[in-house]
Structures are given as C-alpha cells and as structure tokens.
Design a protein around this motif. Structure first.
Motif, short mmCIF file in Angstrom:
data_model
loop_
_atom_site.label_atom_id
_atom_site.label_comp_id
_atom_site.label_asym_id
_atom_site.label_seq_id
_atom_site.Cartn_x
_atom_site.Cartn_y
_atom_site.Cartn_z
N GLU A 25 18.56 19.29 41.78
CA GLU A 25 17.06 18.93 41.69
C GLU A 25 16.93 17.58 41.04
O GLU A 25 16.16 16.49 41.28
CB GLU A 25 16.37 19.86 41.06
N ILE A 26 17.49 17.34 39.74
CA ILE A 26 17.38 16.38 38.81
C ILE A 26 18.11 15.18 39.18
O ILE A 26 17.70 13.95 39.23
CB ILE A 26 17.61 16.72 37.30
N ALA A 27 19.31 15.49 40.07
CA ALA A 27 20.16 14.36 40.34
C ALA A 27 19.65 13.75 41.56
O ALA A 27 19.85 12.36 41.85
CB ALA A 27 21.51 14.84 40.61
N LEU A 54 29.72 11.08 26.66
CA LEU A 54 29.94 9.89 27.10
C LEU A 54 29.06 9.39 28.14
O LEU A 54 29.05 8.25 28.29
CB LEU A 54 31.29 9.90 27.68
N LEU A 55 28.29 10.38 28.63
CA LEU A 55 27.22 9.81 29.71
C LEU A 55 26.41 9.26 29.06
O LEU A 55 25.67 9.37 27.69
CB LEU A 55 27.04 11.08 30.63
N VAL A 110 23.52 12.25 34.89
CA VAL A 110 23.16 13.82 35.00
C VAL A 110 24.31 14.19 35.48
O VAL A 110 25.57 13.82 36.11
CB VAL A 110 22.18 13.89 36.47
N ILE A 111 24.93 15.27 34.49
CA ILE A 111 25.94 16.21 34.88
C ILE A 111 25.54 17.74 34.97
O ILE A 111 24.40 18.26 34.38
CB ILE A 111 27.06 16.26 33.63
N GLY A 112 26.40 18.50 35.80
CA GLY A 112 26.19 19.84 36.03
C GLY A 112 27.51 20.60 36.32
O GLY A 112 28.50 19.86 36.67
N LEU A 166 26.24 12.49 38.36
CA LEU A 166 25.57 11.39 38.97
C LEU A 166 25.61 10.22 38.07
O LEU A 166 24.83 10.48 36.88
CB LEU A 166 24.23 11.60 39.51
N LEU A 167 26.08 9.09 38.31
CA LEU A 167 26.03 7.91 37.29
C LEU A 167 25.16 6.72 38.15
O LEU A 167 25.86 5.96 38.86
CB LEU A 167 27.64 7.32 37.18
#
Length: 398
Positions: free
Chosen positions: A252-254, A302-303, A308-310, A320-321
C-alpha cells in the motif's frame, strides 16, 4: 387554586413518581445484567434504587416520624453516589477530595434536617431550606469533581453531566431562597415550597441521570472498540517481531510512494537472510528472531524518510528507495552489512549472511512487476558465482 386540591392528589403524584423511578432503576439493572458494563456502573444503579426509596418513605411517613429524615437522606445521596461511580469509572483520576469525604454532605444534611424537624416539626420552611442548601452543595461538590477528570472537555457526555449538575443546583436555588425567607413563619400553603416540586424534580433528575449513565457506558465501549480496531489494524499492518510493515501494508505505502516518484528514479531492494532455517535449527528460534530484528532495526536506521521497508516473508525484507540510483542502493546494502556485522559481534550472535537483489524501476512499471524482477535478481545473486561484479545483484557474508 385551593391547596386542598394539591393535598388530594399528592399521594397519587408520589405513587406515579415511585413507578417511574422503579422503571428507571430496573432499566439500569437490566442493562447491568445483560450488557457489558464498567466499574462504577453498579454504584450508579444503586443510586437510582436508593433514590426510588425516597418517595416510598414519603408514602409511608404516617408509619414513623423518622420516614421524613430518611426520605431526605435518600434524596441527598444521589449526586454523591453518582460521584462515587464516577470515581471508579475514572479510577486513574486524582480527584480533589478523597472518596471517604463524599458521604459527609448527605449525612450532615440529614442530621441538620432531623435537628430542625425535631426542634419544630411545624416549621416546614426551615426543613426545606436545610434540605435545599445541602442538595445544592451536593450538586456543586459533584460538579467540582467532574471537572477534575482529565479530558472532560473532550467528552460530550461528561460535559452533559457537568451541565446537569450545575442545572440541578441552579433549579434548587429559588426554592432555597423562598424557604429561607419563610424560616420560622407558619405557612398557609406549604406545598409551593415542598413536595410537588421535589417529586417532579426528582423524576427529571433520575431520568436524565439514567440516560447519561448509559451514554457514558456507551462512550467507554466506543473508545475500547476504536482502540481494539487500532490494535487490530496495527497487527495487520506491522510485523510485531521486526516492527516493519507487513507485505500488504508495504504494498500500500510503497505503491503510493512509487506513484509520487520520478520515472526510473526508484530502486526496489530485496534483502534475504541466508539459511535462517539452519540458524534456527542450530541455535534455536531465539537466535533467528534476533537476526531478523537486527537486520530490520539497522535497515530502518539507514533508510531515508521517503524510503519504505517491509517484511514480505519469513527471512525476506523489501525496500523501496525513491530517487536513488543502483550504485547508491548497492552502497547502502554494503553499509547495512557492516552495521549488522558490528552489532552481531557486539551481541555475540551466530554468524549469518545476507543476499540482495536490486533493480531500478522502469518507467510505467508497476510495483508488483519491479518486485518480481528484484526477486529474480535475488535468486540469481544466491546462485550466480559471478554476482560480485553485478551492481544489481549482490551477496555478502557477516
């Protein structure tokens, strides 16, 4: 109008009031027995039943002269018993006065009423004045404590309780003034300051209070339902072990973040903890859980804010970077390896290795398609002997 007409119908009015109060108290009892209620509810219910006994004592006043003081006590207890329920309903609140002080007002009022009545039973104005004075004091005392409840301004029902208590005191004021003016004076028509107004006011007070008690219970239930919904939503959205979004929430968020990114400016990074099952078998599931938390914690650190990480599987994470090139993503992956290695050594955890698969999102490509290509790159990194030379695939040991 002839006062005898009021005297003729006063017992009938008292009986009607009794029936209404019994109905209200029975309704509270039924709700308490059939629905979920909270601490304090039974104090409110008890207050209604005790108030119901007040007009009953008026009906039985010919049986004993002490029925009148008892009726006064049963009427004066109402705001204080309601306050006792609020003390338990809002148990964490620091109220201005301790709970043992609540019965003082009705007991003092009853004692003063009995003293005036014993001194001169015919001085009805004096009795009404004493009763009204302590009744007003009880309402204001309860209102003072309601204002001590944190967030009462945010609760429409607590504001309604406060307004009702103020209204109860204000409505008693004219009766108090009239009674004070007639103190010690024989009254040709005492009914205009005594029982009809008391009985009707009692009915209104109890019916409104029952409604407010039920509304307060409903508000608490609604709050708990909202909190349960929030917790369930959090359980569905956040992986409890690693505190990163679940697969569904990540998508959803990515997906939303990808739509806001410039074309071909985002990287999808897949992270895999190699041989997590063997780690669990050799060192226990606690070691595997620590490895997952370690990777997730340092990856989040680090992000960037827009990244967004999952967690999308047992041993896999995805990030997602936005606005990042492949070389920068590769540099970030190597930094992650170094920081996790340092933390692992400091904690004395078993050795582990990470594999990465990363791809640049193509123009017009969906998140699902980019994830599929990143997964393919990850698999290739785990099996390709020459993966160290490829910027889109990498595997590193800790």
């Amino acid at each position: 109008m002839d006062s005898s007409l009021f005297e003729l119908h006063l017992p009938t009015l008292t009986v009607v009031v009794c029936l209404v109060l019994i109905t209200a108290a029975a309704l509270m009892t039924l709700v308490g027995l059939t629905q979920r209620v909270y601490r304090g509810f039974w104090w409110w219910t008890t207050a209604q039943w005790l108030t119901t006994l007040s007009p009953v004592c008026l009906l039985l006043r010919d049986l004993s002269p002490w029925m009148l003081p008892l009726s006064a006590l049963l009427s004066l207890q109402w705001p204080l018993m309601m306050l006792a329920g609020l003390r338990r309903f809002h148990a964490r609140t620091r109220f201005p006065m301790p709970g043992w002080a609540d019965p003082v007002l009705p007991l003092l009022g009853t004692a003063a009423y009995a003293a005036v009545w014993a001194r001169d039973a015919s001085d009805m104005a004096a009795r009404v004045a004493v009763f009204s004075l302590f009744n007003v004091a009880g309402y204001l005392y309860a209102m003072w404590h309601v204002q001590a409840i944190p967030g009462w301004r945010l609760s429409p029902y607590l504001k309604a309780v406060r307004l009702f208590l103020i209204g109860g005191a204000v409505l008693q004021a004219p009766r108090l003034v009239t009674a004070m003016q007639n103190w010690g004076i024989p009254l040709s028509d005492p009914q205009h300051i005594q029982q009809p107004a008391v009985l009707l006011g009692l009915v209104v007070a109890v019916m409104v209070s029952v409604y407010m008690c039920l509304l307060l219970t409903y508000e608490r239930t609604e709050q708990e339902l909202r909190e349960s919904h929030r917790q369930l939503r959090e359980l569905a959205d956040i992986d409890m072990l690693t505190q990163v979004p679940t697969r569904r929430h990540f998508n959803e968020i990515a997906g939303a973040a990808l739509r806001l990114s410039r074309p071909e400016s985002a990287v999808v990074l897949r992270i895999d903890i190699d041989h997590l099952r063997q780690l669990n078998d050799l060192h226990g599931h606690a070691a595997g859980d620590e490895a997952l938390k370690l990777v997730a914690t340092h990856a989040r650190a680090l992000l960037g804010e827009r990244d967004v990480i999952g967690r999308i599987g047992g041993d896999q994470f995805v990030a997602l970077l936005p606005d990042m090139a492949l070389q920068d993503a590769l540099h970030l992956a190597r930094r992650l390896v170094r920081t996790v290695a340092q933390a692992r050594e400091a904690r004395g955890l078993p050795g582990l290795s990470l594999s990465f698969g990363m791809v640049s999102v193509r123009e017009g490509e969906t998140l699902a398609a980019a994830l599929t290509r990143a997964e393919q790159a990850l698999k290739a990194s785990q099996h390709d002997e020459g993966r160290q030379s490829r910027p889109c695939r990498d595997s590193m040991s800790l």
